[in-house]
Design a protein around this motif. Structure first.
Motif, short mmCIF file in Angstrom:
data_model
loop_
_atom_site.label_atom_id
_atom_site.label_comp_id
_atom_site.label_asym_id
_atom_site.label_seq_id
_atom_site.Cartn_x
_atom_site.Cartn_y
_atom_site.Cartn_z
N SER A 190 0.81 -1.22 0.00
CA SER A 190 0.00 0.00 0.00
C SER A 190 0.84 1.27 0.00
CB SER A 190 -0.93 0.03 1.21
OG SER A 190 -1.69 -1.14 1.28
N LEU A 191 2.12 1.12 0.37
CA LEU A 191 3.00 2.28 0.37
C LEU A 191 3.83 2.35 -0.90
CD1 LEU A 191 4.04 2.08 4.09
CD2 LEU A 191 2.81 3.98 3.04
N GLY A 192 3.50 1.48 -1.86
CA GLY A 192 4.18 1.54 -3.14
C GLY A 192 5.36 0.61 -3.27
N VAL A 193 5.59 -0.26 -2.27
CA VAL A 193 6.71 -1.19 -2.37
C VAL A 193 6.34 -2.31 -3.34
CG1 VAL A 193 8.19 -2.79 -1.12
CG2 VAL A 193 7.38 -0.72 0.01
N ASN A 194 7.20 -2.55 -4.31
CA ASN A 194 6.98 -3.63 -5.25
C ASN A 194 7.39 -4.93 -4.56
OD1 ASN A 194 6.94 -5.46 -7.33
ND2 ASN A 194 7.92 -4.11 -8.80
N THR A 195 6.45 -5.55 -3.86
CA THR A 195 6.80 -6.70 -3.00
C THR A 195 7.25 -7.89 -3.83
OG1 THR A 195 4.50 -7.42 -2.92
CG2 THR A 195 5.26 -5.99 -1.15
N ARG B 77 1.46 4.29 -6.18
CA ARG B 77 2.31 5.16 -7.00
C ARG B 77 1.50 6.16 -7.82
NH1 ARG B 77 7.52 1.41 -8.54
NH2 ARG B 77 7.75 0.58 -6.44
N LEU B 78 0.24 5.80 -8.10
CA LEU B 78 -0.63 6.75 -8.79
C LEU B 78 -1.01 7.91 -7.88
CD1 LEU B 78 -3.17 4.53 -10.76
CD2 LEU B 78 -1.40 6.01 -11.70
N GLY B 79 -0.97 7.67 -6.56
CA GLY B 79 -1.31 8.76 -5.64
C GLY B 79 -2.46 8.44 -4.71
N LEU B 103 8.47 6.38 0.82
CA LEU B 103 9.12 6.96 -0.35
C LEU B 103 9.03 6.04 -1.56
CD1 LEU B 103 12.32 8.49 1.33
CD2 LEU B 103 10.33 9.73 0.46
N SER B 104 8.78 4.74 -1.30
CA SER B 104 8.67 3.79 -2.41
C SER B 104 7.62 4.21 -3.41
CB SER B 104 8.30 2.40 -1.88
OG SER B 104 9.22 1.97 -0.92
N ALA B 105 6.58 4.89 -2.92
CA ALA B 105 5.48 5.26 -3.81
C ALA B 105 5.88 6.36 -4.78
CB ALA B 105 4.29 5.72 -2.99
N LEU B 106 7.04 6.99 -4.56
CA LEU B 106 7.44 8.10 -5.43
C LEU B 106 8.26 7.63 -6.62
CD1 LEU B 106 8.41 10.65 -2.65
CD2 LEU B 106 6.22 10.32 -3.79
N GLU B 107 8.63 6.33 -6.62
CA GLU B 107 9.41 5.80 -7.73
C GLU B 107 8.62 5.93 -9.04
OE1 GLU B 107 10.96 1.80 -7.02
OE2 GLU B 107 11.58 2.58 -5.08
N GLY B 108 9.31 6.34 -10.06
CA GLY B 108 8.66 6.43 -11.37
C GLY B 108 7.70 7.60 -11.51
N ARG B 109 7.74 8.53 -10.54
CA ARG B 109 6.92 9.73 -10.70
C ARG B 109 7.82 10.87 -11.11
NH1 ARG B 109 2.72 11.02 -5.94
NH2 ARG B 109 2.64 8.92 -5.12
N PRO B 110 7.66 11.35 -12.33
CA PRO B 110 8.57 12.40 -12.80
C PRO B 110 8.40 13.69 -12.01
CG PRO B 110 6.77 12.05 -14.36
CD PRO B 110 6.63 11.01 -13.31
#
Ligand code: ATP
Ligand code: MG
Lengths: 303, 236
Positions: A190-195, B77-79, B103-110
């Motif tokens: 949910s925090l964007g980690v590519n598990t 990552r979309l927000g 911070l992982s969610a910010l990967e690939g966000r220009p």
């Protein structure tokens, strides 16, 4: 040479076997801890590491050749582990029994492949000259004790690998994500980690370390198609005794199992030693059913 | 165009269906609350938006794009920032590590710099003081602040909050309320809030939905609507 010297030498051998066990068990512990996956083909990563070392020595010569072996064994086994994760393990997620069967199948295929390529009899690896000596003690209470460099090297190697893996998990960015996934997979996602990527990385890392174990083992015994199979049983024991998912527990358990079987082998036959080892493991599990090292926490105990 | 839109979303746990053809929208920058008794499917609905709960029918759109089958990490990552019921703090990571995991969610966000924004420590001064403590040893109120801050680290366009006041003392509820109002006003982040505490919900949102046994039974603007007029739908 006195009795105590024999005993010490044997114990020392036990520690060196223990350190190979530790490397072999590390991948099992990591992938079980993170993904709840038991990889029956893990032993074959060890075998592959052994054969790759054998092949490397055919092409690389000189004093640093064995270091090249380690590199090739690690990279090759890690790559194979990544392939296995991508092609089999990830598709059977949440189906532990199917994973067990499928990876067992892969293990048989790899063993057969080794038999076809290298033959059923083991291949021997010539250890580099600088490892073919030993520390001999001539004075004091250690007089008569011989510590072969090879064994010392194996112990140092394992300690270094254990330390690096611990540092990687404890200090690096990827290590932090790994711990996050371990503690709460859904939240990490949910925090964007590519598990899925974290899983793949850990699986490859564990396989690579097993490849190193195979390389180290090849220094002291021939590489055979079944070397992984015979070694992996002990690695599983270590994993259970150590407490699944704990590196420190694994290290302690490996020492315990290695030294115990070495000590028993002085007085009894190999098979008796195995029986006694199993009895010890059974007894230990009675007292510490979740392994030597367990973590108490509200959120983990619910999982 | 709505930022998030649910179109006839249904969801089930095995044989038992929990959500029935739910339609729900949140406009960009809008704050919406989802109300309902225990067990009506509020958490299930939020989890469906995050991709943690499979959807058996209907579609979920984000910014007009269908995300019904997108993996959870891609949605983050979309927000979409998520604070789950129970807070989801990593117990053995430090407060700082918990924050950095976002911070992982910010990967690939220009054009997005991967750092923890300063306003987070302004909103929650406590976090800097306990930065090296393990998340698992924090109190409930401290964990809730950390969970909210961590969701903000992902620089979301919408915050999804599941009962942020559950089991938290009034002064911290006030702090969270102020923080949410500032986030809304200054960052223009949309909010989808599940809440039992009506006054709190009314103070931070402008529209509401009421869920009853997996069906939307009432909705409207919070302004001018007495929260007590829907209390009968919420209390047993
Ligand atoms: N993992 C699960 N397996 C089976 N049924 C579940 C599961 N999780 C929730 N349910 C059921 O689905 C229904 C909706 O649950 P949900 O958690 O969405 O309710 P809720 O509205 O969030 O309740 P609360 O206000 O208590 O948090 C409940 O009847 C619950 O028992
Ligand atoms: Mg709920």
């Amino acid at each position: 040479m006195g009795d105590s010297a024999v005993l010490l030498g044997q114990l020392f051998n036990g520690v060196s076997v223990a350190s190979i066990l530790l490397l072999a068990a590390m991948g099992l512990v990591l992938s079980f801890g993170l993904m709840h996956v038991i990889n029956m083909a893990h032993g074959e990563m060890l075998m592959v590491g052994g054969y790759l070392s054998f092949l490397t020595l055919k092409f690389v010569h000189g004093p640093a050749a064995f270091l090249a072996c380690l590199l090739v064994a690690f990279a090759g086994a890690a790559l194979l582990g990544a392939l296995l994760e991508l092609s089999v393990v990830r598709w059977l997620y949440g189906r532990p029994l199917d994973t067990l069967l499928a990876t067992w199948g892969v293990s048989l295929i790899l063993q057969q492949a080794a038999r076809s390529i290298f033959g059923p009899i083991g291949v021997e690896l010539t250890a580099p000259a600088w490892l073919n000596r030993s520390f001999s003690f001539t004075q004091g209470w250690l007089a008569g004790v011989q510590l072969p460099y090879i064994r010392v090297f194996i112990i140092v190697l394992s300690a270094a690998v254990l330390g690096s893996v611990a540092l990687f998990i404890g200090r690096s960015q990827w290590g932090m994500l790994l711990r996050a996934v371990h503690q709460d997979r859904e939240m990490a996602e949910s925090l964007g980690v590519n598990t899925r990527l974290v899983d793949l990385l850990v699986f490859a890392l564990g396989s690579g370390v097993a490849g190193l174990a195979g390389s180290a083992l090849a220094l002291i015994s021939p590489v055979t198609p079944t070397v992984g199979q015979s070694f992996i049983v002990y690695a599983f024991l270590v994993t259970i005794v150590g407490g699944l998912g704990s590196l420190l527990g694994t290290a302690l358990a490996a020492l315990l199992v290695g030294i115990f079987s070495a000590a028993v082998q002085i007085n009894f036959s190999l098979s008796t030693a195995d029986v006694l080892l199993l009895l010890m493991v059974v007894a230990l599990i009675q007292f510490r059913p979740r392994g030597l090292i367990t973590r108490n926490s509200r959120s983990l105990s619910e999982a | 165009m709505p930022l998030v839109a649910l179109e006839k979303v249904s969801s089930a746990y095995g044989m038992s269906q929990v959500l029935y053809d739910v339609d729900l929208t949140v406009e960009p920058g809008e704050a919406v609350t989802l109300l309902g008794r225990n067990g009506v499917g509020k958490t299930t609905l939020l989890r469906a938006i995050m991709g943690l709960q499979p959807v058996s029918g209907g579609r979920i759109l984000f910014d007009g794009a269908d995300i019904t089958r997108l993996p959870t990490s891609r949605r983050a990552r979309l927000g979409i920032g998520y604070v789950p019921q129970g807070r989801g703090i990593f117990p053995h990571l430090t407060v700082e590590e918990n924050l950095r995991s976002g911070l992982s969610a910010l990967e690939g966000r220009p054009g997005v710099s991967a750092r923890i924004p300063d306003y987070i420590h302004e909103l929650f001064p406590l976090l800097n003081r306990v930065r090296s403590r393990k998340g698992g040893v924090l109190s409930g109120g401290e964990q809730q602040q950390l969970a909210l801050a961590r969701a903000l680290v992902t620089q979301p366009r919408i915050l999804i909050l599941d009962e942020p006041t559950e089991g938290i003392q009034p002064s911290i509820v006030q702090l969270i309320q102020n923080a949410l109002q500032r986030i809304r006003a200054e960052l223009n982040v949309a909010v989808l809030l599940v809440e039992q505490y009506l006054e709190f919900a009314w103070s931070v949102t402008s529209r509401f939905y009421v869920l009853r046994r997996g069906v939307v039974v009432d909705s409207g603007l919070t302004a001018g609507r007495d929260p007590h007029s829907i209390a009968h739908l919420l209390n047993v």
